[in-house]
Design a protein around this motif. Sequence first.
Motif, PDB file in Angstrom:
ATOM      1  N   PRO A 109       0.815  -1.224   0.000  1.00 63.04           N
ATOM      2  CA  PRO A 109       0.000   0.000   0.000  1.00 63.04           C
ATOM      3  C   PRO A 109       0.847   1.273   0.000  1.00 63.04           C
ATOM      4  CG  PRO A 109      -0.906  -1.605   1.522  1.00 63.04           C
ATOM      5  CD  PRO A 109       0.395  -2.170   1.048  1.00 63.04           C
ATOM      6  N   GLN A 110       1.986   1.251   0.716  1.00 61.39           N
ATOM      7  CA  GLN A 110       2.849   2.431   0.746  1.00 61.39           C
ATOM      8  C   GLN A 110       3.429   2.734  -0.640  1.00 61.39           C
ATOM      9  OE1 GLN A 110       3.007  -0.158   2.734  1.00 61.39           O
ATOM     10  NE2 GLN A 110       2.648   0.565   4.839  1.00 61.39           N
ATOM     11  N   LYS A 111       3.865   1.666  -1.333  1.00 58.99           N
ATOM     12  CA  LYS A 111       4.414   1.872  -2.669  1.00 58.99           C
ATOM     13  C   LYS A 111       3.345   2.396  -3.617  1.00 58.99           C
ATOM     14  CE  LYS A 111       8.104  -1.597  -2.551  1.00 58.99           C
ATOM     15  NZ  LYS A 111       8.598  -2.864  -3.165  1.00 58.99           N
ATOM     16  N   ARG A 112       2.129   1.883  -3.476  1.00 64.16           N
ATOM     17  CA  ARG A 112       1.038   2.341  -4.343  1.00 64.16           C
ATOM     18  C   ARG A 112       0.766   3.826  -4.122  1.00 64.16           C
ATOM     19  NH1 ARG A 112      -1.970  -1.372  -6.936  1.00 64.16           N
ATOM     20  NH2 ARG A 112      -1.465  -3.555  -6.547  1.00 64.16           N
ATOM     21  N   LEU A 113       0.786   4.260  -2.845  1.00 65.26           N
ATOM     22  CA  LEU A 113       0.546   5.672  -2.540  1.00 65.26           C
ATOM     23  C   LEU A 113       1.629   6.554  -3.141  1.00 65.26           C
ATOM     24  CD1 LEU A 113      -1.046   7.860  -1.081  1.00 65.26           C
ATOM     25  CD2 LEU A 113       0.297   7.366   0.985  1.00 65.26           C
ATOM     26  N   VAL A 114       2.878   6.112  -3.001  1.00 67.83           N
ATOM     27  CA  VAL A 114       3.991   6.892  -3.554  1.00 67.83           C
ATOM     28  C   VAL A 114       3.879   6.969  -5.079  1.00 67.83           C
ATOM     29  CG1 VAL A 114       6.489   6.956  -3.894  1.00 67.83           C
ATOM     30  CG2 VAL A 114       5.540   6.411  -1.645  1.00 67.83           C
ATOM     31  N   LEU A 115       3.545   5.867  -5.725  1.00 68.92           N
ATOM     32  CA  LEU A 115       3.416   5.866  -7.186  1.00 68.92           C
ATOM     33  C   LEU A 115       2.275   6.766  -7.654  1.00 68.92           C
ATOM     34  CD1 LEU A 115       3.978   2.069  -7.957  1.00 68.92           C
ATOM     35  CD2 LEU A 115       5.508   3.957  -8.522  1.00 68.92           C
ATOM     36  N   LYS A 116       1.170   6.740  -6.933  1.00 66.40           N
ATOM     37  CA  LYS A 116       0.046   7.587  -7.317  1.00 66.40           C
ATOM     38  C   LYS A 116       0.372   9.066  -7.144  1.00 66.40           C
ATOM     39  CE  LYS A 116      -3.670   4.255  -6.504  1.00 66.40           C
ATOM     40  NZ  LYS A 116      -4.897   3.928  -5.723  1.00 66.40           N
ATOM     41  N   LEU A 117       1.057   9.414  -6.026  1.00 60.51           N
ATOM     42  CA  LEU A 117       1.434  10.810  -5.809  1.00 60.51           C
ATOM     43  C   LEU A 117       2.442  11.275  -6.863  1.00 60.51           C
ATOM     44  CD1 LEU A 117       1.781  10.909  -1.907  1.00 60.51           C
ATOM     45  CD2 LEU A 117      -0.034  11.917  -3.309  1.00 60.51           C
ATOM     46  N   THR A 118       3.391  10.396  -7.185  1.00 59.77           N
ATOM     47  CA  THR A 118       4.381  10.746  -8.204  1.00 59.77           C
ATOM     48  C   THR A 118       3.716  10.937  -9.562  1.00 59.77           C
ATOM     49  OG1 THR A 118       6.056   9.455  -7.019  1.00 59.77           O
ATOM     50  CG2 THR A 118       6.516  10.005  -9.309  1.00 59.77           C
ATOM     51  N   TRP A 119       2.788  10.039  -9.891  1.00 65.74           N
ATOM     52  CA  TRP A 119       2.067  10.145 -11.161  1.00 65.74           C
ATOM     53  C   TRP A 119       1.285  11.448 -11.231  1.00 65.74           C
ATOM     54  CZ3 TRP A 119      -3.396   9.941 -11.761  1.00 65.74           C
ATOM     55  CH2 TRP A 119      -3.828   9.901 -13.088  1.00 65.74           C
ATOM     56  N   ALA A 120       0.628  11.818 -10.119  1.00 64.22           N
ATOM     57  CA  ALA A 120      -0.157  13.059 -10.101  1.00 64.22           C
ATOM     58  C   ALA A 120       0.744  14.285 -10.248  1.00 64.22           C
ATOM     59  CB  ALA A 120      -0.971  13.143  -8.814  1.00 64.22           C
ATOM     60  N   LEU A 121       1.898  14.294  -9.585  1.00 57.94           N
ATOM     61  CA  LEU A 121       2.821  15.429  -9.679  1.00 57.94           C
ATOM     62  C   LEU A 121       3.398  15.563 -11.081  1.00 57.94           C
ATOM     63  CD1 LEU A 121       4.731  15.149  -6.276  1.00 57.94           C
ATOM     64  CD2 LEU A 121       3.137  16.960  -6.960  1.00 57.94           C
TER      65      LEU A 121
END
Length: 375
Positions: free
Chosen positions: A319-331
Amino acid sequence: MDNFRIQYINSDSDGSEHRYTQADATQTDLEKDPLIIREENAELISEIADLCTRPDINNPEVLLLLGSVGVGKSAIVNTIIKAITGKHFPKAKVGRGLVASTTLAFEWFENCGIENYDLEGMHNEAFSKCLNKLPNIIDVPGMDDFNSSNIRELLEAVLEGYIPPGTSVKSLQKLQEVYGVGCIKNIYPKRREEWAVTRVVFVASAVEFPPTSLVKMVRSLLESYDQATGYFKYNIDLFVVITKCDLVDRIDTSETTSRLFSIAGAMEQSSTRWQSYVDGRCLDDPSIDNIALKFVKKMMQPRRKRFRVEADKIPVLTPQKRLVLKLTWALNLMDAEQKCMVFIMVLLSLNYFVLVMLSDPVKTADLKDLHKSQK
């Protein structure tokens, strides 16, 4: 769907059946002398009894029969009972296929619905000591072609072994209406291994369009996997049964089935025919028993081992990796001005949080008491 073993069994509306497998009998089997077929049936009964004593069997296999209304699921149950006991016991209620209902009732046939007192002669000799290892069968009454979230939740709970045998599914659906989809595992939080489904037998008619939505739901359930471990969620084999093949001019169910289950070219085909024990037209036919016994034998074969989804195809993400990937994708989708605005909003949020903590009277009193105690 490479993670499934698939079997095709085609049967006519009067019970005549075409079975497409590599190992099963061919059309010439039905041309054998009845005495030869009975001898083969006796061997099959002995082989099934041997499978019951497999050292890796802790609990009986659990078969879930799924399909539209009127495709012959209950007739399959009754034919299995006849083949194993030597007598016709119509324990499964056979409907006429006129009305479909979205209210499911899972009918549980423990050990194929057979009791010790049903067995006589060689059947009793073969199964009296191992009857409790014959497969359990869950017969699901015919369904319309739908894919609703409440039915999906019920099927998922049954597949995993959460719902006890004999539970009123109608009452569970009422609870879903009151407490919403997702309440079933709160009602039955403990999973029982002996209730978990090990084989899904999907029954479809050759004279009707396949229930596409229902097939997609079953596929979606069986193809699901654990994100944390990479293992497929269910260690379940899928079998496909096609009925009423005599009502079409040219039978070619493989293309449709392959398309629906994504298994084109999965296995070679051979065929055999039978006549089901329906409507009391025939109560003792060794050819029918032969096919039913081969089916039971196939259901009791060892299942494939559970395995991981290939890591290079589907990476395991926490879940932590998914959150980081989603935030990076959004940025990455933002321009410089938008990124600046996000940065400012984060700073303002942090300042607000600090102010709230400092202005909290409870926290302030605690700080004063701490200061006094230090003096």
